[in-house]
Design an enzyme around this catalytic site. Structure first.
Site, PDB file in Angstrom:
ATOM      1  N   GLY A 206       0.797  -1.216   0.000  1.00 31.27           N
ATOM      2  CA  GLY A 206       0.000   0.000   0.000  1.00 31.27           C
ATOM      3  C   GLY A 206       0.829   1.266   0.000  1.00 31.27           C
ATOM      4  O   GLY A 206       1.805   1.411  -0.738  1.00 31.27           O
TER       5      GLY A 206
ATOM      6  N   TYR B  64     -11.255   3.777  13.701  1.00 29.58           N
ATOM      7  CA  TYR B  64     -10.200   4.308  12.827  1.00 29.58           C
ATOM      8  C   TYR B  64     -10.230   5.831  12.834  1.00 29.58           C
ATOM      9  O   TYR B  64      -9.185   6.493  12.948  1.00 29.58           O
ATOM     10  CB  TYR B  64     -10.436   3.767  11.422  1.00 29.58           C
ATOM     11  CG  TYR B  64      -9.452   4.188  10.363  1.00 29.58           C
ATOM     12  CD1 TYR B  64      -8.248   3.516  10.209  1.00 29.58           C
ATOM     13  CD2 TYR B  64      -9.752   5.225   9.484  1.00 29.58           C
ATOM     14  CE1 TYR B  64      -7.345   3.881   9.205  1.00 29.58           C
ATOM     15  CE2 TYR B  64      -8.868   5.588   8.486  1.00 29.58           C
ATOM     16  CZ  TYR B  64      -7.669   4.915   8.348  1.00 29.58           C
ATOM     17  OH  TYR B  64      -6.785   5.272   7.358  1.00 29.58           O
TER      18      TYR B  64
END
Length: 264
Positions: free
Chosen positions: A17, A154
């Site tokens: 990523g 998150y």
């Protein structure tokens, strides 16, 4: 080329990523990099650079001793530390009611505590090695700025990173130290983590998401900003939060607006 030549960087979560893209870009622009991830085997699969350029380290960002070892090994190998990229992260889907305490704590550990520990041990290493200057780059998110109910834990963790960044920047500035700390707030970037989150949301809702305007970005779009903040080109950047979301947070964003019924 060579925008960060002579600099030494630590990049966490480097096996895929954003972390992989950031590591490759810093290497291409002349930096020596300590790339860290939970499993070195994953780093071995991604990178084959020479040992004098790339150091691959096993690293649990939630563990204090692991952070101390990574910083010490980086300085022992390369002689200094100039750039720290706190990138490692996980995401768990769920609203505040759907999120378990265990999941909430785990997300905070990786993001909030991992970034805290990186800054705690990275900052003195920058101060005491090399030129005594440095750049800390914390990966936050647009979820720290807007409301994203489906990734509650998150969002909370990224908000903590946003606040920590400003506190660290204010501290180094007040002390007159040439160590900068900035946060990057990506929007929708096409990575395995984001794809997994989208698939989970589609599974829960039973509906396929359709991208409306504001198309997804590429990991390199974030890596270019990291490169800028890592370089001496950004010497006046300290305590900044840089949003990279193709305008999503100033248009309709990622959350459908509540329909207000006509009042009778």
């Amino acid at each position: 080329m060579d925008r960060v030549k002579g600099k030494v960087a630590i990049v966490t979560g480097a096996a895929g990523g954003l972390g992989e893209a950031i590591t490759r870009m810093l290497l291409a622009e002349g930096a020596r990099v300590a790339a860290t991830d939970l499993e070195v085997s994953k780093l071995d699969q991604q990178f084959d650079e020479a040992a004098d350029t790339l150091l691959k380290l096993s690293h649990d960002v939630t563990d204090e001793a692991s952070w101390q070892a990574v910083v010490e090994k980086t300085v022992a190998t390369f002689g200094q530390l100039d750039v720290l990229v706190n990138n490692a992260g996980i995401v768990v889907a769920g609203s505040v009611e759907e999120t378990s305490l265990a999941d909430f704590r785990r997300v905070q550990q990786v993001h909030s505590e991992g970034t805290f520990l990186g800054c705690k041990y990275g900052l003195p290493a920058m101060r005491n090695t090399g030129s005594g200057s440095g750049s800390i780059i914390n990966m936050s998110s647009v979820t720290a700025i807007g409301g994203f109910p489906y990734v509650f834990a998150y969002s909370a963790a990224k908000g903590a990173i946003r606040s920590m960044t400003k506190s660290i920047a204010a501290g180094t500035s007040a002390a007159g130290e040439p160590i900068r700390c900035n946060s990057i707030h990506p929007g929708r970037i096409e990575t395995a983590m984001v794809r997994g989150l989208r698939e989970e949301r589609e599974r829960r809702s039973g509906e396929q998401e359709v991208e409306r305007g504001n198309p997804s970005g590429h990991p390199d779009d974030i890596a270019y900003m990291v490169l800028y903040l890592a370089s001496d080109e950004s010497v006046l950047m300290n305590g900044s939060e840089i949003v990279i979301d193709n305008g999503a947070t100033i248009t309709d964003g990622s959350v459908k607006q509540r329909v207000v019924r006509d009042r009778q």
